[in-house]
Design an enzyme around this catalytic site. Structure first.
Site, short mmCIF file in Angstrom:
data_model
loop_
_atom_site.label_atom_id
_atom_site.label_comp_id
_atom_site.label_asym_id
_atom_site.label_seq_id
_atom_site.Cartn_x
_atom_site.Cartn_y
_atom_site.Cartn_z
N LYS A 36 -29.00 -93.94 -47.14
CA LYS A 36 -28.48 -94.39 -48.13
C LYS A 36 -26.51 -93.95 -48.61
O LYS A 36 -26.13 -94.35 -48.51
CB LYS A 36 -28.97 -93.91 -49.82
CG LYS A 36 -30.43 -94.09 -50.45
CD LYS A 36 -30.82 -93.83 -51.31
CE LYS A 36 -31.80 -94.19 -51.85
NZ LYS A 36 -32.32 -93.81 -53.49
N ASP A 67 -30.19 -95.74 -58.52
CA ASP A 67 -30.96 -94.84 -59.01
C ASP A 67 -30.39 -94.29 -60.33
O ASP A 67 -31.67 -93.82 -61.23
CB ASP A 67 -30.67 -94.29 -57.46
CG ASP A 67 -31.44 -94.66 -56.09
OD1 ASP A 67 -32.17 -95.43 -57.02
OD2 ASP A 67 -31.12 -94.11 -55.45
#
Ligand code: ATR
Length: 270
Positions: free
Chosen positions: A66, A103
Site C-alpha cells: 500500500k 479503507d
C-alpha cells in the site's frame, strides 16, 4: 469487451476480493472480470507496468504494497493524499496510475451504518501503527472523536503517525504499557499479530462494560484479538468482514460509478 480489474498483494491466495467483486458485478450487471495477482515487493514496479500494458483498468492493493504504490502512483486523490497509502488504483487512458484509499471510509461506514456505533466525541484506541493504521487514521479523525489514541509495541512508530496526522484532529500516541487504565469506547485492532496467532500484551483495563472491540482482521472462526476481548468480558466484538465489503464497494464506485448494495454480499460471504 469485459473490463479487467484485480488485486495485487503478497501473499494473495487468501484474498476474498475476487469473490466480492464478482458478486458486485452480478448484482449490478457490470461486465467486469477481477483477478488476484501475487506480486513480491521486488517485482512490484515491473509487474504493475505489465498489468497496465495488458489493459487492466484498475486494481486494489493489499499487504505489503500500500505504501509503495502510494509512492509510485502518478497522482494521489481522496483519502490516499492524507494517508499516503493506496488500496485502490485507477488506470487512466494514458496509462497513468491514480491512487485512492477506501479503507478508512469502508471502516467508518461499517461502524456507523452497519453496526450503529457512534464515533463523534468518543474515546477511540487503535492498536498498531503500521500500514493498516495509516490507512484508517484520517477517516477516523474526520469522524470527530473526543480523542484518538494510537498504541504500538514500538511506540516511536505510533508517535510518528500521531505527529503526521495531528492537524486532522486530537490524536496521541503511546506504548501498550503506558495506556491509560481506563476503558475506551471503541478499541480497533490494527496489528498484524493475529496473523501469526499472537495477541500482544494489551492491558485488560482498556475494556469496560460498554467498550466495542473491532478487529480489522477477519476469519471463519474467532480471531485471536476477539478471543482476547471475550476473555476480558467485552460484550460487543466484531471482525472486519463489514469493512472488507464496504471498502470494496467504495472501490467499485470509483471504477464503475455505482455503489453496489453491501448487505447481501456480506451475508453471502459469512
Ligand atoms: P500492516 O500493513 O498490516 O499494518 P505493518 O506495517 O507491518 O503491517 O504493521 C504491523 C503492525 O502490527 C505494527 O504495528 C506492528 O508493531 P511494530 O510496529 O511494533 O512492529 C504490529 N505487530 C505485529 N506483530 C505484533 C506482535 N506480535 N505484537 C505486537 N505488535 C505486533
Amino acid at each position: 469487451m469485459t473490463d479487467r480489474y484485480g488485486v495485487i498483494g503478497h501473499p494473495i491466495a487468501h484474498s476474498r476480493s475476487p469473490i466480492i467483486h464478482m458478486l458486485f458485478a452480478r448484482q449490478t450487471g457490470e461486465d467486469i472480470s477481477y483477478e488476484a495477482f501475487d506480486i513480491p515487493p521486488e517485482a512490484l514496479e515491473r509487474e504493475l507496468r505489465r498489468l497496465v500494458k495488458e489493459g487492466l483498468l484498475g486494481f486494489n492493493v493489499t499487504v505489503p504494497h500500500k505504501q509503495a504504490v502510494a509512492e509510485m502512483a502518478d497522482s494521489l486523490v481522496g483519502q490516499a493524499k492524507r494517508a499516503r497509502a493506496v488500496n485502490t488504483v485507477t488506470v487512466t487512458t494514458d496509462g497513468s496510475l491514480v491512487g485512492d484509499n477506501t479503507d478508512g471510509i469502508g471502516l467508518v461506514r461499517d461502524l456507523r451504518a452497519n453496526l450503529d456505533i457512534r464515533l463523534e466525541d468518543q474515546l477511540i484506541l487503535v492498536l498498531g501503527a503500521g500500514g493498516a493504521t495509516r490507512g484508517i487514521t484520517p477517516a477516523l479523525l474526520e469522524a470527530g472523536p473526543a480523542q484518538l489514541t494510537i498504541a504500538n509495541r514500538r511506540p516511536e512508530r505510533a508517535e510518528a503517525l500521531a505527529e503526521e496526522f495531528a492537524s486532522l484532529g486530537p490524536v496521541q500516541a503511546c506504548a501498550f504499557d503506558d495506556l491509560p487504565r481506563q476503558p475506551f469506547d471503541l478499541v480497533i485492532n490494527a496489528t498484524s499479530a493475529g496473523l501469526h496467532g499472537e495477541t500482544p500484551p494489551f492491558p485488560g483495563s482498556i475494556i469496560g462494560p460498554e467498550t466495542v472491540c473491532y478487529d480489522l482482521s477477519y476469519a471463519m472462526t474467532e480471531t485471536p484479538f476477539l478471543a482476547w476481548a471475550r476473555e476480558h468480558d467485552c460484550r460487543h466484538a466484531h471482525q472486519g468482514w463489514g469493512m472488507l465489503v464496504e471498502q470494496a464497494a467504495e472501490s467499485f464506485l470509483i471504477w464503475r460509478g455505482r455503489r453496489p448494495e453491501t448487505a447481501p454480499v456480506l451475508k453471502q460471504l459469512r
